[in-house]
Design a protein around this motif. Sequence first.
Motif, PDB file in Angstrom:
ATOM      1  N   ILE A 109      38.792  50.995  16.170  1.00 35.00           N
ATOM      2  CA  ILE A 109      38.463  49.860  15.308  1.00 35.00           C
ATOM      3  C   ILE A 109      39.733  49.262  14.712  1.00 35.00           C
ATOM      4  CG2 ILE A 109      37.339  49.230  13.135  1.00 35.00           C
ATOM      5  CD1 ILE A 109      35.139  51.237  13.802  1.00 35.00           C
ATOM      6  N   LYS A 110      40.637  50.103  14.275  1.00 34.85           N
ATOM      7  CA  LYS A 110      41.886  49.606  13.699  1.00 34.85           C
ATOM      8  C   LYS A 110      42.710  48.874  14.739  1.00 34.85           C
ATOM      9  CE  LYS A 110      45.765  51.109  10.824  1.00 34.85           C
ATOM     10  NZ  LYS A 110      46.422  52.256  10.169  1.00 34.85           N
ATOM     11  N   TRP A 111      42.747  49.386  15.948  1.00 36.67           N
ATOM     12  CA  TRP A 111      43.513  48.748  17.020  1.00 36.67           C
ATOM     13  C   TRP A 111      42.860  47.447  17.467  1.00 36.67           C
ATOM     14  CZ3 TRP A 111      42.757  49.033  22.715  1.00 36.67           C
ATOM     15  CH2 TRP A 111      43.838  48.499  23.415  1.00 36.67           C
ATOM     16  N   GLU A 541      53.192  44.319  17.512  1.00 37.08           N
ATOM     17  CA  GLU A 541      52.046  45.187  17.735  1.00 37.08           C
ATOM     18  C   GLU A 541      51.999  46.317  16.712  1.00 37.08           C
ATOM     19  OE1 GLU A 541      50.893  45.746  22.234  1.00 37.08           O
ATOM     20  OE2 GLU A 541      53.067  45.836  22.033  1.00 37.08           O
ATOM     21  N   LEU A 542      50.842  46.507  16.111  1.00 35.39           N
ATOM     22  CA  LEU A 542      50.634  47.678  15.273  1.00 35.39           C
ATOM     23  C   LEU A 542      50.397  48.905  16.147  1.00 35.39           C
ATOM     24  CD1 LEU A 542      50.135  49.031  12.544  1.00 35.39           C
ATOM     25  CD2 LEU A 542      47.743  48.326  12.718  1.00 35.39           C
ATOM     26  N   TYR A 543      49.555  48.750  17.142  1.00 38.52           N
ATOM     27  CA  TYR A 543      49.291  49.782  18.130  1.00 38.52           C
ATOM     28  C   TYR A 543      49.446  49.165  19.505  1.00 38.52           C
ATOM     29  CZ  TYR A 543      47.302  53.062  14.742  1.00 38.52           C
ATOM     30  OH  TYR A 543      47.132  53.929  13.697  1.00 38.52           O
ATOM     31  N   ASP A 547      50.895  53.640  22.155  1.00 36.27           N
ATOM     32  CA  ASP A 547      50.598  54.241  20.850  1.00 36.27           C
ATOM     33  C   ASP A 547      49.132  54.628  20.740  1.00 36.27           C
ATOM     34  OD1 ASP A 547      53.246  53.771  20.090  1.00 36.27           O
ATOM     35  OD2 ASP A 547      52.758  51.741  19.424  1.00 36.27           O
ATOM     36  N   PHE A 548      48.254  53.740  21.215  1.00 39.87           N
ATOM     37  CA  PHE A 548      46.826  54.046  21.159  1.00 39.87           C
ATOM     38  C   PHE A 548      46.502  55.264  22.011  1.00 39.87           C
ATOM     39  CE2 PHE A 548      42.534  53.446  22.912  1.00 39.87           C
ATOM     40  CZ  PHE A 548      41.800  53.474  21.738  1.00 39.87           C
ATOM     41  N   LEU A 549      47.072  55.341  23.215  1.00 39.39           N
ATOM     42  CA  LEU A 549      46.830  56.498  24.080  1.00 39.39           C
ATOM     43  C   LEU A 549      47.386  57.768  23.460  1.00 39.39           C
ATOM     44  CD1 LEU A 549      45.769  57.456  26.826  1.00 39.39           C
ATOM     45  CD2 LEU A 549      48.018  56.986  27.791  1.00 39.39           C
ATOM     46  N   ALA A 550      48.553  57.673  22.825  1.00 41.60           N
ATOM     47  CA  ALA A 550      49.148  58.856  22.195  1.00 41.60           C
ATOM     48  C   ALA A 550      48.292  59.341  21.030  1.00 41.60           C
ATOM     49  CB  ALA A 550      50.564  58.529  21.729  1.00 41.60           C
ATOM     50  N   ASN A 551      47.763  58.418  20.210  1.00 40.58           N
ATOM     51  CA  ASN A 551      46.912  58.817  19.097  1.00 40.58           C
ATOM     52  C   ASN A 551      45.627  59.485  19.573  1.00 40.58           C
ATOM     53  OD1 ASN A 551      48.680  57.899  17.158  1.00 40.58           O
ATOM     54  ND2 ASN A 551      47.735  55.890  16.989  1.00 40.58           N
TER      55      ASN A 551
END
Length: 614
Positions: A109-111, A541-543, A547-551
């Motif tokens: 949701i944040k991304w 980019e925030l994510y 970054d999204f995959l790493a999180n």
Amino acid sequence: MDNIDTESRKSKIRCCDCELRKINASLEADSLSKTPDVVENEAYPEKPKKRGRSSIIKNYLIDYTANSNLHGLKYIGEKERTCVEKVFWLFMFTCCVILCAGLIRKVWIKWNESPVIVSFAEMPTPVWQIPYPAVTVCFETKAKQRQFNFTEYYHLYTTNRDNLTISEQHMYEDISMVCDDHLSPPEGRPFASGVDAVNNIKSVSPNLTEVFFGCKWKDIPSENCSELFSPILTEEGLCYTFNTLGPDEMFRLDNLHQDYPYLEHDKKAQSWNLEEGYAPGSPIETYPHRGAGFGIKTGLTFLLKAKHIDLDYLCRGPVQGFRILLHNPAELPRPSQQYFRSPLAQEVVVAVKPNLMTTSYGLKPYEPTRRQCYFPSERYLQYFKVYTQTNCQMECLSNFTYARCGCVHFGMPYGPNMTVCNAGKRKCIKDAQMELVTIDIKAGLDRHDDVNNATSNGTTTTADDDDTFDEALEVSTKCQCLPACTSLDYEAETSQADYDWDALFRAYRLSNFSEELKDLSYARVMVFFKDAQFITNRRSELYGQTDFLANCGGLLGLFMGFSILSVAEIIYFLTLRLCCLLWRRRSKQRRIDFENRNSVPGPSPSKVIHPYSD
């Protein structure tokens, strides 16, 4: 010797015969103790029974849990584990999956909703890398009293309009379009020729030499202010602008009407655009003028003047002087919306702080609504070549006003087949502007009320207006004037003090200080950059995808020991291993069927006969 050998062979045969008799006796005893069905089944054994589908799936799941590298699954599938242990590990594994899924959902949701972060650039930007702000100056007096006494004609028009000629009525109605809204007579002409209205306004407006007394750029006096300033037509009528792009670089002239120009200068940008800035190797002296440092000596200074005999206190009210607007050189100014004042007999010092926003190209794959900006290639404007939020809003207002009123203000850009509004439609222009703002606010609040409520806020609609509102609403939904991904704005910090020009003339003991000069009032304006450098804002980019995959991978690894090999393992068990097991099972079944078809049933044990028996 032969007899001995013969006896030996006979004795061996007798021994074998004894053994065979014992075997036959034993088999006969067994056969007598068994039922015929048992004997028949032994002679013709049944095929092994097939296992059920549920049993196959169960064994397959046990095989997966025993070999999976996910934490906790092997304890569920081990046969030696008790039911209590299996239930415990199944509960723990399920809780971890649910908790991990909830946290990943929050990350998603944040991304998805806010993938953009605005941060400061690592290095400051010098002001010489950006253009000096465009400066637009508008006189509050729209008609010189010596040429057209607007106050006198207002009273004549309102008391007894029949005493005025048609041309005088038209002149008053045209001038009222650049005065306060309530001065436009609602019984006046609803439509008029745009070129006639503009020519009437220009004929009575103060010209450049009557407004500017002197100009200096970078502390170098200009012989004529027309070298720096040029006329521009706005919603406020005739104004004068400095450092603005030329008409062929700002407008799509093929889509505009050809009745009159908005800009009257032929200066062209030299290796500069809003997105890329100045090209490498551009000279110091270029157009639009670039910043050259900070302080008064590197800025623009101009001296304005006004004659008291020409001042009009009805058209724009009791405050006289000038409106000044700082804007992007690629934007058409709107001094009716944003400005600061330069009063008469005052000196105004303007310290400028640039506000530059850039956007990382890593955000280009995102939707404009997600990153909240448009790249130049993503948004086409019908009347403007350069996309900025201000240009988009002006074009949107022009189209909305035309859809709502059937005409547009002469200061707005419009197409060749559109009609120009006059005094009779002034209220409709004002209401359309308020309606557009209200609709935009309602859309931002995501309300689902009836869109006709957008005409609240002090405005009313008639039956004819309601017929055009749906079309105007459709126009407004297409606006979506997001900021440009590369935007440049200028913030002004102003300070002012009394400008006693009369005392200055007396101090110089000028002999030509005549009565005519005493009728003049002066105002001085100095515009310069406050600092030599400024901090650029950067939209990035925030994510990112990495970054999204790493999180997500970190959460999966923390709760379940999940990895890419776990995905490969699941795919393996769902595809390759399943196919291989099915193939092995089918091959085994074929082999059994083949052996059963080619096998010959042997005799019953009771019928075994010695080959040497009688």
